[in-house]
Design an enzyme around this catalytic site. Sequence first.
Site, PDB file in Angstrom:
ATOM      1  N   ASP A  10       6.682  -1.424  -3.357  1.00 41.53           N
ATOM      2  CA  ASP A  10       5.809  -1.371  -2.180  1.00 41.53           C
ATOM      3  C   ASP A  10       4.418  -1.761  -2.674  1.00 41.53           C
ATOM      4  O   ASP A  10       3.744  -0.975  -3.336  1.00 41.53           O
ATOM      5  CB  ASP A  10       5.816   0.049  -1.600  1.00 41.53           C
ATOM      6  CG  ASP A  10       4.768   0.259  -0.502  1.00 41.53           C
ATOM      7  OD1 ASP A  10       4.091  -0.716  -0.109  1.00 41.53           O
ATOM      8  OD2 ASP A  10       4.637   1.409  -0.031  1.00 41.53           O
ATOM      9  N   LYS A  71      -4.676  -7.002  -0.773  1.00 39.00           N
ATOM     10  CA  LYS A  71      -3.597  -7.403   0.129  1.00 39.00           C
ATOM     11  C   LYS A  71      -4.156  -8.067   1.394  1.00 39.00           C
ATOM     12  O   LYS A  71      -3.510  -8.928   1.994  1.00 39.00           O
ATOM     13  CB  LYS A  71      -2.776  -6.163   0.504  1.00 39.00           C
ATOM     14  CG  LYS A  71      -1.484  -6.441   1.258  1.00 39.00           C
ATOM     15  CD  LYS A  71      -0.684  -5.144   1.395  1.00 39.00           C
ATOM     16  CE  LYS A  71       0.586  -5.317   2.184  1.00 39.00           C
ATOM     17  NZ  LYS A  71       1.354  -4.043   2.234  1.00 39.00           N
ATOM     18  N   GLU A 172       8.273  -4.091   5.614  1.00 39.83           N
ATOM     19  CA  GLU A 172       8.065  -2.660   5.340  1.00 39.83           C
ATOM     20  C   GLU A 172       8.803  -1.764   6.340  1.00 39.83           C
ATOM     21  O   GLU A 172       9.459  -0.798   5.930  1.00 39.83           O
ATOM     22  CB  GLU A 172       6.561  -2.345   5.309  1.00 39.83           C
ATOM     23  CG  GLU A 172       5.914  -2.882   4.040  1.00 39.83           C
ATOM     24  CD  GLU A 172       4.400  -3.012   4.122  1.00 39.83           C
ATOM     25  OE1 GLU A 172       3.794  -2.478   5.080  1.00 39.83           O
ATOM     26  OE2 GLU A 172       3.813  -3.650   3.230  1.00 39.83           O
ATOM     27  N   ASP A 194       3.472   3.146  11.126  1.00 42.85           N
ATOM     28  CA  ASP A 194       2.958   3.129   9.745  1.00 42.85           C
ATOM     29  C   ASP A 194       1.433   3.207   9.734  1.00 42.85           C
ATOM     30  O   ASP A 194       0.750   2.236  10.052  1.00 42.85           O
ATOM     31  CB  ASP A 194       3.435   1.842   9.050  1.00 42.85           C
ATOM     32  CG  ASP A 194       3.015   1.772   7.579  1.00 42.85           C
ATOM     33  OD1 ASP A 194       2.145   2.563   7.151  1.00 42.85           O
ATOM     34  OD2 ASP A 194       3.557   0.911   6.855  1.00 42.85           O
TER      35      ASP A 194
HETATM   36  P1  ADP Z   1      -1.169   1.889   2.215  1.00 43.97           P
HETATM   37  O1  ADP Z   1       0.146   1.671   2.867  1.00 43.97           O
HETATM   38  O2  ADP Z   1      -2.317   1.433   3.049  1.00 43.97           O
HETATM   39  O3  ADP Z   1      -1.232   1.368   0.824  1.00 43.97           O
HETATM   40  P2  ADP Z   1      -0.621   4.779   2.000  1.00 43.97           P
HETATM   41  O4  ADP Z   1       0.574   4.805   2.849  1.00 43.97           O
HETATM   42  O5  ADP Z   1      -0.457   5.126   0.564  1.00 43.97           O
HETATM   43  O6  ADP Z   1      -1.451   3.439   2.131  1.00 43.97           O
HETATM   44  O7  ADP Z   1      -1.676   5.773   2.684  1.00 43.97           O
HETATM   45  C1  ADP Z   1      -2.880   6.095   2.084  1.00 43.97           C
HETATM   46  C2  ADP Z   1      -3.681   6.959   3.044  1.00 43.97           C
HETATM   47  O8  ADP Z   1      -2.975   8.175   3.299  1.00 43.97           O
HETATM   48  C3  ADP Z   1      -5.039   7.354   2.491  1.00 43.97           C
HETATM   49  O9  ADP Z   1      -6.018   7.211   3.502  1.00 43.97           O
HETATM   50  C4  ADP Z   1      -4.861   8.820   2.155  1.00 43.97           C
HETATM   51  O10 ADP Z   1      -6.073   9.550   2.232  1.00 43.97           O
HETATM   52  C5  ADP Z   1      -3.890   9.246   3.235  1.00 43.97           C
HETATM   53  N1  ADP Z   1      -3.178  10.478   2.910  1.00 43.97           N
HETATM   54  C6  ADP Z   1      -2.366  10.729   1.850  1.00 43.97           C
HETATM   55  N2  ADP Z   1      -1.918  11.992   1.868  1.00 43.97           N
HETATM   56  C7  ADP Z   1      -2.450  12.571   2.982  1.00 43.97           C
HETATM   57  C8  ADP Z   1      -2.372  13.881   3.563  1.00 43.97           C
HETATM   58  N3  ADP Z   1      -1.658  14.848   2.989  1.00 43.97           N
HETATM   59  N4  ADP Z   1      -3.063  14.117   4.701  1.00 43.97           N
HETATM   60  C9  ADP Z   1      -3.797  13.146   5.273  1.00 43.97           C
HETATM   61  N5  ADP Z   1      -3.923  11.903   4.784  1.00 43.97           N
HETATM   62  C10 ADP Z   1      -3.249  11.611   3.647  1.00 43.97           C
HETATM   63 MG    MG Z   2       2.004   1.078   3.186  1.00 46.21          MG
END
Ligand code: ADP
Ligand code: MG
Length: 610
Positions: A10, A71, A172, A194
């Site tokens: 991912d 990205k 995704e 998502d």
């Molecule tokens: P991406 O797909 O954009 O790479 P992710 O799916 O890893 O990102 O999501 C990252 C986001 O999720 C960040 O903004 C992070 O602060 C938020 N996040 C992660 N864990 C939590 C949580 N427990 N509560 C709220 N937000 C969260």
């Molecule tokens: Mg993602």
Amino acid sequence: MADNLILGIDLGTTNSLAAVMTPTGPEIVRDADGASLVPSVIAFGAGGVTVGAEARAHAVENPTATVYSVKRLMGKSVDDLARVMDVLPYDVTPGKHDTVCVNVQGRHMSPQELSAIILRDIKTRAEAICQPGQKITRAVITVPAYFDDSQRQATRDAGRIAGLEVCRIVNEPTAAALAYGLDRAEDACIAVYDLGGGTFDVSILRVSGGVFEVLSTQGDTQLGGDDLDRELINLLTEEIRSQFGAELQFPPATRQALRTFAEATKVRLSTEESATVEVALGGGRVFTRTITRDEFESLASKWVDHTIEHCARALRDADLGPQDIDQVVMVGGSTRVPLVRSKTKDFFQREPYTAVNPDEIVALGAAVQAGILAGIKRDTLLLDVTPLSLGIETLGGAVGKLIMRNSTIPCQAAETFSTYVDGQTSVDIHVLQGERELAKDCRSLGKFQLTGIPPMPAGAPRVQVSFMLDANGILGVSAKELRSGKAASVQITPAHGLTHDEIDSMVQESYAHAIEDLNAHRLIDLRNESERILVAIDKAIETSGHVLSDQQRQALDAAVADLKTKRQQDDCDAVYEAMGAANEAATPLTEAQMDDVLSQTVKGRKMDDV
Ligand code: ADP
Ligand code: MG
């Protein structure tokens, strides 16, 4: 791990990670500390290039030499430049053939090369958990459903630069659905919601005959968890200024700290009702502020509402209504925010799937796809019956089974429990799977806590625990205290990580230990019951002890002492006998209490008041 290993990756805007297919299902690649997420951040420093958490920790202080969100640049043309430059602090300039590139202190790099740096890091991490010397050369990489051909091609190129043959680019949302095994659904419509760090998208998929079709996709590439962080940063900055002076400057280190605190606060508020921030401003000045869940939700609400508008649009594009959606799948770290879950649930009028970790689900699905391509036989556990019993841990470490092995799915069951301690305000629910009678011999599927029960005497609260196992094998467990209405729930995938062989051996073991287990369970029940009797005798002595003659009192003390000793030992019959003897010796007390009750009733008080 086998030679035909294909890594599932991912490659995210905010975080990247990988998973591999194993005989028990897909498994996330973790480092020695158990961490799976690698922030998609690259820092160029005097000491060389760093990737991940280390790079992210200094992003604010090192704005021009830290590259993140690469990205967003993948497959973009010079025409798109203005839009992407607005949001990125580093230098994005025109590159070769109508493409864009990043200029880090005079060094020009394409988005593909930058993504390759992240991919190479992910690959190295995965190789570290392989057999010594094993190299990974092939991968499945995921991209958003809305990625166009040039963005997909750029992703392939990034893989190639990192030394990976990209066997397939997978959407995704499709990967997320694969992680739940939804490819085996008959003919279903699935909404995949998502919400990541900086982007939001919702896709409507149709699956039929194991093939996914994207019916529609909507979203906002400038909406994500970062916006929630920013709301908190703004709130804190304003309050700091009003407390310490409007002219207060925030050096990069303070801004970095604010950003880190804001995100940590947001994450805490996903599980707690309030969180406290403390910021040191130098010169002995410290700013402290407690933020409640309600306050945070009022800041977050408009962002979440935007995502719901996109959901409505995606449905309209697919010519469907919420009632046509069979399953809603939650993806992205930000879907842990309770408000996000509740608004999505309200819109689609169904409980969304959250059982699989939302920031790992896409990588897991990529690994499932990699497994299919590598020809790794999936030991599918899609069955019409549940192969092992499901239940919860009860007092003393026994198991209360709610759904019995071989029940036809979908199925549900509920049972009511109570508390054992006066004034108990929370109950721990430990969900278990297996045939054995003791919790320690079963497979632990998850734990959660029901909190906020108003203090009541032991036994008064009524906690209803419900299990609901749906047709896809996803288990929803909820606990509700019926007097106060307090509720909590969790979702679990009971079949994940289990093979047919393991199930067989768990069942065999339960036969082998049947008698011993039965005794152990009976002993726990007897110990619980004797504890209840001992507490009741104690209370009765306090209120009515005076009615006992010296001889009766001695006999009672002896019976109580005997029961206390016996219940520490392992002989069920002995505990049972000692219980009977203690009850017997306490009869004068019980009778006196009955008389008391009667005389109070005669005095005109209702039984309920006693
Ligand atoms: P991406 O797909 O954009 O790479 P992710 O799916 O890893 O990102 O999501 C990252 C986001 O999720 C960040 O903004 C992070 O602060 C938020 N996040 C992660 N864990 C939590 C949580 N427990 N509560 C709220 N937000 C969260
Ligand atoms: Mg993602």
